[in-house]
Design an enzyme around this catalytic site. Structure first.
Site, PDB file in Angstrom:
ATOM      1  N   ASN A 181       0.831  -1.201   0.000  1.00 48.68           N
ATOM      2  CA  ASN A 181       0.000   0.000   0.000  1.00 48.68           C
ATOM      3  C   ASN A 181       0.874   1.264   0.000  1.00 48.68           C
ATOM      4  OD1 ASN A 181      -2.084   1.617   2.385  1.00 48.68           O
ATOM      5  ND2 ASN A 181      -2.765   1.121   0.331  1.00 48.68           N
ATOM      6  N   LYS A 198       5.289   4.123  17.424  1.00 47.43           N
ATOM      7  CA  LYS A 198       3.902   4.610  17.445  1.00 47.43           C
ATOM      8  C   LYS A 198       2.928   3.516  17.016  1.00 47.43           C
ATOM      9  CE  LYS A 198       3.366   4.838  12.936  1.00 47.43           C
ATOM     10  NZ  LYS A 198       2.314   4.219  12.122  1.00 47.43           N
TER      11      LYS A 198
HETATM   12  P1  NAD Z   1       1.379  -3.661   2.850  1.00 45.48           P
HETATM   13  O1  NAD Z   1       1.156  -4.030   4.269  1.00 45.48           O
HETATM   14  O2  NAD Z   1       0.308  -2.903   2.166  1.00 45.48           O
HETATM   15  O3  NAD Z   1       1.585  -4.928   1.952  1.00 45.48           O
HETATM   16  C1  NAD Z   1       2.251  -6.092   2.271  1.00 45.48           C
HETATM   17  C2  NAD Z   1       3.342  -6.285   1.231  1.00 45.48           C
HETATM   18  O4  NAD Z   1       4.168  -7.393   1.619  1.00 45.48           O
HETATM   19  C3  NAD Z   1       2.827  -6.617  -0.171  1.00 45.48           C
HETATM   20  O5  NAD Z   1       3.550  -5.875  -1.121  1.00 45.48           O
HETATM   21  C4  NAD Z   1       3.147  -8.096  -0.313  1.00 45.48           C
HETATM   22  O6  NAD Z   1       3.388  -8.475  -1.644  1.00 45.48           O
HETATM   23  C5  NAD Z   1       4.415  -8.185   0.474  1.00 45.48           C
HETATM   24  N1  NAD Z   1       4.773  -9.533   0.902  1.00 45.48           N
HETATM   25  C6  NAD Z   1       3.950 -10.519   1.352  1.00 45.48           C
HETATM   26  N2  NAD Z   1       4.670 -11.613   1.642  1.00 45.48           N
HETATM   27  C7  NAD Z   1       5.972 -11.300   1.382  1.00 45.48           C
HETATM   28  C8  NAD Z   1       7.197 -12.005   1.501  1.00 45.48           C
HETATM   29  N3  NAD Z   1       7.231 -13.259   1.958  1.00 45.48           N
HETATM   30  N4  NAD Z   1       8.348 -11.370   1.152  1.00 45.48           N
HETATM   31  C9  NAD Z   1       8.331 -10.107   0.733  1.00 45.48           C
HETATM   32  N5  NAD Z   1       7.202  -9.376   0.587  1.00 45.48           N
HETATM   33  C10 NAD Z   1       6.039  -9.973   0.920  1.00 45.48           C
HETATM   34  O7  NAD Z   1       2.783  -2.867   2.735  1.00 45.48           O
HETATM   35  P2  NAD Z   1       3.058  -1.306   2.971  1.00 45.48           P
HETATM   36  O8  NAD Z   1       1.833  -0.596   3.455  1.00 45.48           O
HETATM   37  O9  NAD Z   1       3.733  -0.781   1.763  1.00 45.48           O
HETATM   38  O10 NAD Z   1       4.055  -1.328   4.213  1.00 45.48           O
HETATM   39  C11 NAD Z   1       5.465  -1.368   4.114  1.00 45.48           C
HETATM   40  C12 NAD Z   1       6.077  -0.598   5.270  1.00 45.48           C
HETATM   41  O11 NAD Z   1       5.632   0.761   5.185  1.00 45.48           O
HETATM   42  C13 NAD Z   1       5.654  -1.084   6.663  1.00 45.48           C
HETATM   43  O12 NAD Z   1       6.766  -1.055   7.537  1.00 45.48           O
HETATM   44  C14 NAD Z   1       4.627  -0.054   7.101  1.00 45.48           C
HETATM   45  O13 NAD Z   1       4.585   0.119   8.511  1.00 45.48           O
HETATM   46  C15 NAD Z   1       5.153   1.205   6.438  1.00 45.48           C
HETATM   47  N6  NAD Z   1       4.157   2.271   6.243  1.00 45.48           N
HETATM   48  C16 NAD Z   1       2.909   2.004   5.759  1.00 45.48           C
HETATM   49  C17 NAD Z   1       2.002   3.041   5.576  1.00 45.48           C
HETATM   50  C18 NAD Z   1       0.604   2.818   5.053  1.00 45.48           C
HETATM   51  O14 NAD Z   1      -0.248   3.693   5.192  1.00 45.48           O
HETATM   52  N7  NAD Z   1       0.323   1.707   4.407  1.00 45.48           N
HETATM   53  C19 NAD Z   1       2.387   4.357   5.855  1.00 45.48           C
HETATM   54  C20 NAD Z   1       3.682   4.600   6.333  1.00 45.48           C
HETATM   55  C21 NAD Z   1       4.539   3.531   6.533  1.00 45.48           C
HETATM   56  P1  13P Z   2      -0.889   1.685   9.871  1.00 40.52           P
HETATM   57  O1  13P Z   2       0.084   0.618   9.427  1.00 40.52           O
HETATM   58  O2  13P Z   2      -1.417   1.466  11.264  1.00 40.52           O
HETATM   59  O3  13P Z   2      -1.991   1.894   8.871  1.00 40.52           O
HETATM   60  O4  13P Z   2      -0.085   3.046   9.944  1.00 40.52           O
HETATM   61  C1  13P Z   2       0.272   3.694   8.773  1.00 40.52           C
HETATM   62  C2  13P Z   2       1.346   4.680   9.035  1.00 40.52           C
HETATM   63  O5  13P Z   2       2.437   4.308   9.389  1.00 40.52           O
HETATM   64  C3  13P Z   2       1.008   6.103   8.860  1.00 40.52           C
HETATM   65  O6  13P Z   2       2.158   6.912   8.867  1.00 40.52           O
END
Ligand code: NAD
Ligand code: 13P
Length: 350
Positions: free
Chosen positions: A13, A206
């Site tokens: 995401n 957080k």
């Molecule tokens: P996500 O949670 O939306 O998706 C999961 C991802 O993991 C998918 O791309 C999937 O293909 C992959 N995956 C599943 N199994 C796997 C495996 N065995 N090996 C490698 N990849 C695999 O991912 P995201 O939201 O992009 O989150 C990534 C990081 O970004 C996290 O640390 C999250 O905390 C951080 N983050 C997320 C948000 C948000 O709003 N989504 C915002 C800021 C930070």
């Molecule tokens: P969540 O993984 O709880 O959606 O948090 C997203 C995030 O890190 C916003 O900065």
């Protein structure tokens, strides 16, 4: 001249939104190659098609960010080594539990002049205490690694709603300036500060507080209780960070990566949402079950981080100094009921 070539390692995401932000800038600034490679953990969609093929055909990550065009210059690549081989700017954005395996696969396969940035919230547990993901990247790949964290719920940034973010860097200010240029847009305002650990600890810790906020919501305890949980959580974040990383600055907690990310995640994040459902179900469904049911492949970081925090505190006998973090771990593992979240009494960290 086009000196910099960017690859995004990850395509969930936030990874997809990061690729979209970056792709809008690589075509704008002459120092970057237009193309942005995005490594995709390949999977088959219910239609039988491969996710990478659909992304490259439709320019949309139909599974993790449906309805949003990424930019025609984003190229999805299922081959990790191929995706990184030409890049000298590597953006890491996967759930943190996969990074050790990914780094092992990448060791020795990247350009010697590459710079990294991690958007990943999470840590590893070492004998000496917590070890951050940027450190894992630096150690295993031998590259400098900055971080970018902030009040950044991905779906809102995908809709180009204004937000801010913080780049944390250690010594390389010119690399930090380049990351700021790569990510900044009129609706995404990025500031760089020299406190890589502080920024990364804010983003990581957080998520534990967001689980607590979700319990409070699920129990319908109201706004004052939630604000109290966020305040206590912020104090524990600061105390935990400074205990292991004395160089962390107080001012970092007032940047977007600190209090602003804490607020947005406790209001609208995935950790909050799933913890709310956990409490409403009275703990009868596990977090793993709820994650699978509610998030369609997206991953929570808060429950794992609470476990990691618990392990490093237990090793030192310091759990009593972090009653909120400890309660989140005890509740999420079923040892205490969700209502225990307000039974914490605040003790002063040493
Ligand atoms: P996500 O949670 O939306 O998706 C999961 C991802 O993991 C998918 O791309 C999937 O293909 C992959 N995956 C599943 N199994 C796997 C495996 N065995 N090996 C490698 N990849 C695999 O991912 P995201 O939201 O992009 O989150 C990534 C990081 O970004 C996290 O640390 C999250 O905390 C951080 N983050 C997320 C948000 C948000 O709003 N989504 C915002 C800021 C930070
Ligand atoms: P969540 O993984 O709880 O959606 O948090 C997203 C995030 O890190 C916003 O900065």
């Amino acid at each position: 001249a086009k000196m910099y070539k960017v690859t995004v390692v990850g395509s969930g995401n936030w990874g997809s939104v990061a690729a979209k932000l970056i792709a809008s800038n690589t075509v704008k600034f002459g120092s970057f190659h237009d193309e942005v490679r995005m490594w995709v953990f390949e999977e088959k969609l219910p239609s039988g098609e491969k996710l990478t093929e659909v992304i490259n055909k439709t320019n949309e990550n139909v599974k993790y960010l449906p309805g949003v065009k990424l930019g025609k210059n984003v190229v999805a690549d299922p081959d990790l080594e191929n995706a990184v081989k030409d890049a000298n700017m590597l953006v890491f954005v996967t759930p943190h539990q996969f990074m050790d395996g990914i780094c092992k696969r990448l060791a020795g396969k990247i350009r010697a002049d590459a710079e990294g940035i991690s958007l990943i919230k999470g840590m590893e547990v070492k004998k000496e205490g917590p070890s951050m993901i940027s450190n894992l990247i630096t150690k295993q790949l031998g590259i400098n690694c900055s971080v970018l964290m902030g009040a950044n719920i991905a779906n809102e940034i995908a809709m180009e709603k204004f937000s801010e973010a913080t780049v944390g860097y250690n010594q390389n200010k010119s690399a930090a300036d380049r990351w700021v240029q790569l990510f900044c847009t009129p609706y995404f305002n990025v500031t760089a500060i020299q406190d890589v650990e502080g920024v990364e600890l804010c983003g990581t810790l957080k998520n534990v507080v967001a689980i607590a906020a979700g319990f409070v919501d699920g129990l319908e305890m109201g706004n004052n209780t939630k604000a109290a949980i966020m305040r206590i959580g912020l104090k524990e974040m600061m105390a935990f960070s400074k205990m292991w990383f004395p160089s962390v600055k107080d001012s970092t907690f007032f940047e977007s990566c600190g209090v602003a990310d804490l607020i947005t995640t406790c209001m609208g994040g995935r950790n909050r949402k799933v913890a709310d459902a956990y409490a409403r179900n009275g703990g009868k469904k596990s977090f793993d079950e709820l994650e699978a049911e509610m998030l369609h492949g997206q991953k929570l970081q808060g429950v794992l981080t609470a476990q990691e925090v618990h392990e490093v505190l237990r090793d030192r006998g310091w759990q009593h100094m972090f009653p909120l973090f400890s309660a989140v771990h005890a509740i999420s593992t079923g040892r205490l009921p969700p209502s225990a979240i307000v039974k914490i009494s605040e003790e002063k960290p040493r």
